[in-house]
Design an enzyme around this catalytic site. Structure first.
Site, PDB file in Angstrom:
ATOM      1  N   HIS A  17     117.229  -9.809 118.120  1.00 31.64           N
ATOM      2  CA  HIS A  17     118.423  -9.229 118.760  1.00 31.64           C
ATOM      3  C   HIS A  17     119.657 -10.052 118.380  1.00 31.64           C
ATOM      4  CE1 HIS A  17     115.577  -7.526 122.039  1.00 31.64           C
ATOM      5  NE2 HIS A  17     116.054  -6.496 121.372  1.00 31.64           N
ATOM      6  N   LYS A  41     111.111   1.103 131.132  1.00 33.13           N
ATOM      7  CA  LYS A  41     110.204  -0.051 131.097  1.00 33.13           C
ATOM      8  C   LYS A  41     110.267  -0.748 132.463  1.00 33.13           C
ATOM      9  CE  LYS A  41     111.315  -0.583 126.255  1.00 33.13           C
ATOM     10  NZ  LYS A  41     111.938  -1.395 125.215  1.00 33.13           N
ATOM     11  N   ARG A  90     114.157  -2.319 112.729  1.00 33.41           N
ATOM     12  CA  ARG A  90     113.313  -3.372 112.154  1.00 33.41           C
ATOM     13  C   ARG A  90     112.397  -2.848 111.059  1.00 33.41           C
ATOM     14  NH1 ARG A  90     110.443  -4.693 117.497  1.00 33.41           N
ATOM     15  NH2 ARG A  90     110.821  -2.466 117.560  1.00 33.41           N
ATOM     16  N   SER A 128     110.069  -7.715 122.134  1.00 35.11           N
ATOM     17  CA  SER A 128     110.107  -8.338 123.456  1.00 35.11           C
ATOM     18  C   SER A 128     108.729  -8.294 124.118  1.00 35.11           C
ATOM     19  CB  SER A 128     111.131  -7.627 124.327  1.00 35.11           C
ATOM     20  OG  SER A 128     112.396  -7.692 123.728  1.00 35.11           O
TER      21      SER A 128
HETATM   22  N1  COA Z   1     114.683  -7.812 117.077  1.00 34.49           N
HETATM   23  C1  COA Z   1     113.610  -7.892 117.850  1.00 34.49           C
HETATM   24  N2  COA Z   1     113.164  -6.890 118.584  1.00 34.49           N
HETATM   25  C2  COA Z   1     113.863  -5.764 118.539  1.00 34.49           C
HETATM   26  C3  COA Z   1     114.987  -5.596 117.758  1.00 34.49           C
HETATM   27  C4  COA Z   1     115.399  -6.687 116.993  1.00 34.49           C
HETATM   28  N3  COA Z   1     116.453  -6.640 116.218  1.00 34.49           N
HETATM   29  N4  COA Z   1     115.451  -4.338 117.911  1.00 34.49           N
HETATM   30  C5  COA Z   1     114.617  -3.760 118.761  1.00 34.49           C
HETATM   31  N5  COA Z   1     113.664  -4.617 119.132  1.00 34.49           N
HETATM   32  C6  COA Z   1     112.526  -4.349 120.012  1.00 34.49           C
HETATM   33  C7  COA Z   1     112.645  -4.985 121.338  1.00 34.49           C
HETATM   34  O1  COA Z   1     112.114  -6.263 121.296  1.00 34.49           O
HETATM   35  C8  COA Z   1     111.875  -4.026 122.199  1.00 34.49           C
HETATM   36  O2  COA Z   1     110.515  -4.275 122.069  1.00 34.49           O
HETATM   37  P1  COA Z   1     109.449  -3.804 123.171  1.00 34.49           P
HETATM   38  O3  COA Z   1     109.593  -2.329 123.348  1.00 34.49           O
HETATM   39  O4  COA Z   1     108.179  -4.227 122.569  1.00 34.49           O
HETATM   40  O5  COA Z   1     109.760  -4.539 124.414  1.00 34.49           O
HETATM   41  C9  COA Z   1     112.180  -2.694 121.553  1.00 34.49           C
HETATM   42  O6  COA Z   1     112.419  -2.978 120.205  1.00 34.49           O
HETATM   43  C10 COA Z   1     113.401  -2.048 122.050  1.00 34.49           C
HETATM   44  O7  COA Z   1     114.026  -2.807 123.059  1.00 34.49           O
HETATM   45  P2  COA Z   1     115.551  -3.096 123.137  1.00 34.49           P
HETATM   46  O8  COA Z   1     116.073  -3.549 121.827  1.00 34.49           O
HETATM   47  O9  COA Z   1     115.729  -4.025 124.292  1.00 34.49           O
HETATM   48  O10 COA Z   1     116.176  -1.696 123.429  1.00 34.49           O
HETATM   49  P3  COA Z   1     115.576  -0.456 124.182  1.00 34.49           P
HETATM   50  O11 COA Z   1     114.978   0.465 123.176  1.00 34.49           O
HETATM   51  O12 COA Z   1     114.740  -0.864 125.336  1.00 34.49           O
HETATM   52  O13 COA Z   1     116.939   0.170 124.707  1.00 34.49           O
HETATM   53  C11 COA Z   1     118.310   1.824 125.713  1.00 34.49           C
HETATM   54  C12 COA Z   1     116.976   1.478 125.076  1.00 34.49           C
HETATM   55  C13 COA Z   1     118.609   0.926 126.889  1.00 34.49           C
HETATM   56  C14 COA Z   1     119.427   1.693 124.694  1.00 34.49           C
HETATM   57  C15 COA Z   1     118.149   3.306 126.156  1.00 34.49           C
HETATM   58  O14 COA Z   1     117.004   3.427 126.957  1.00 34.49           O
HETATM   59  C16 COA Z   1     119.346   3.800 126.944  1.00 34.49           C
HETATM   60  O15 COA Z   1     120.357   4.116 126.361  1.00 34.49           O
HETATM   61  N6  COA Z   1     119.228   3.845 128.277  1.00 34.49           N
HETATM   62  C17 COA Z   1     120.288   4.313 129.150  1.00 34.49           C
HETATM   63  C18 COA Z   1     119.994   5.724 129.656  1.00 34.49           C
HETATM   64  C19 COA Z   1     120.362   6.756 128.622  1.00 34.49           C
HETATM   65  O16 COA Z   1     121.485   6.902 128.219  1.00 34.49           O
HETATM   66  N7  COA Z   1     119.342   7.526 128.233  1.00 34.49           N
HETATM   67  C20 COA Z   1     119.506   8.580 127.251  1.00 34.49           C
HETATM   68  C21 COA Z   1     119.273   8.071 125.850  1.00 34.49           C
HETATM   69  S1  COA Z   1     119.371   9.364 124.669  1.00 34.49           S
END
Ligand code: COA
Length: 160
Positions: A17, A41, A90, A128
């Site tokens: 990240h 989550k 990624r 994560s």
């Molecule tokens: N390095 C390491 N890990 C990464 C990464 C990077 N550069 N990019 C993504 N990841 C991983 C994370 O570690 C995480 O892993 P896990 O699922 O094993 O825990 C996963 O990819 C994604 O997590 P994160 O990067 O924290 O983002 P997310 O996908 O959980 O985020 C939101 C999603 C919050 C952006 C999305 O749910 C959202 O917009 N929510 C708000 C409600 C909304 O608007 N919903 C409609 C969406 S269309």
């Protein structure tokens, strides 16, 4: 001022990240990391703790700040007058989920672009949930997360 939002659950924030964030900080005047409060989550860390863990890693990134948000990401982006959402890709396996989310967000708010950046390939297998699993089982996660996150994980999963 061109503001970009970097949203995520960040449970917890990893070196991958941070890599995405450093790249975004070079592309935009200002980057706001946005920790999602509402998540499908079940996060280990509270939104406040996730914000705190990220904030401690923003030294050297003067154009970056961090906050949390509730509700729809595009509503938050609109309220903040952001021009873009940045997400890391990624590997190919991230693509389908990210593609659907980007198109849905564009449908909801056509003015906000989603931009993808590729973190360094050394982070392509960092996630994560894997980091949490390793920490829970007593493994060493210091290569994958900033020092303060490793410490918080040690506290969350004390050795038995
Ligand atoms: N390095 C390491 N890990 C990464 C990464 C990077 N550069 N990019 C993504 N990841 C991983 C994370 O570690 C995480 O892993 P896990 O699922 O094993 O825990 C996963 O990819 C994604 O997590 P994160 O990067 O924290 O983002 P997310 O996908 O959980 O985020 C939101 C999603 C919050 C952006 C999305 O749910 C959202 O917009 N929510 C708000 C409600 C909304 O608007 N919903 C409609 C969406 S269309």
């Amino acid at each position: 001022m061109k503001l970009c939002i970097y949203p995520g659950t960040f449970d917890p924030f990893t070196n991958g990240h941070l890599d995405v964030l450093q790249r975004a900080a070079k592309l935009f005047k200002h980057v706001r990391v946005a920790v999602a409060i509402d998540s499908t989550k079940k996060p280990l860390f509270s939104p406040e703790k996730r914000v705190e863990l990220i904030r401690a890693n923003l030294r050297g990134l003067p154009n970056v700040d961090v906050t949390s948000f509730d509700g729809l990401l595009v509503e938050f982006a609109r309220k903040e007058k952001a021009v873009a959402i940045i997400r890391g890709l990624r590997a190919l396996s991230d693509f389908e989920f990210e593609f659907n989310m980007a198109l849905m967000n564009r449908h909801l708010e056509p003015k906000v672009e989603t931009i993808f950046v590729m973190p360094n390939e050394s982070y392509s297998y960092t996630s994560s949930s894997l980091v949490k699993q390793i920490a829970k089982l007593g493994g060493d996660v210091r290569k994958f997360v900033p020092a303060n996150v490793a410490q918080a994980l040690r506290k969350a999963y004390p050795k038995k």
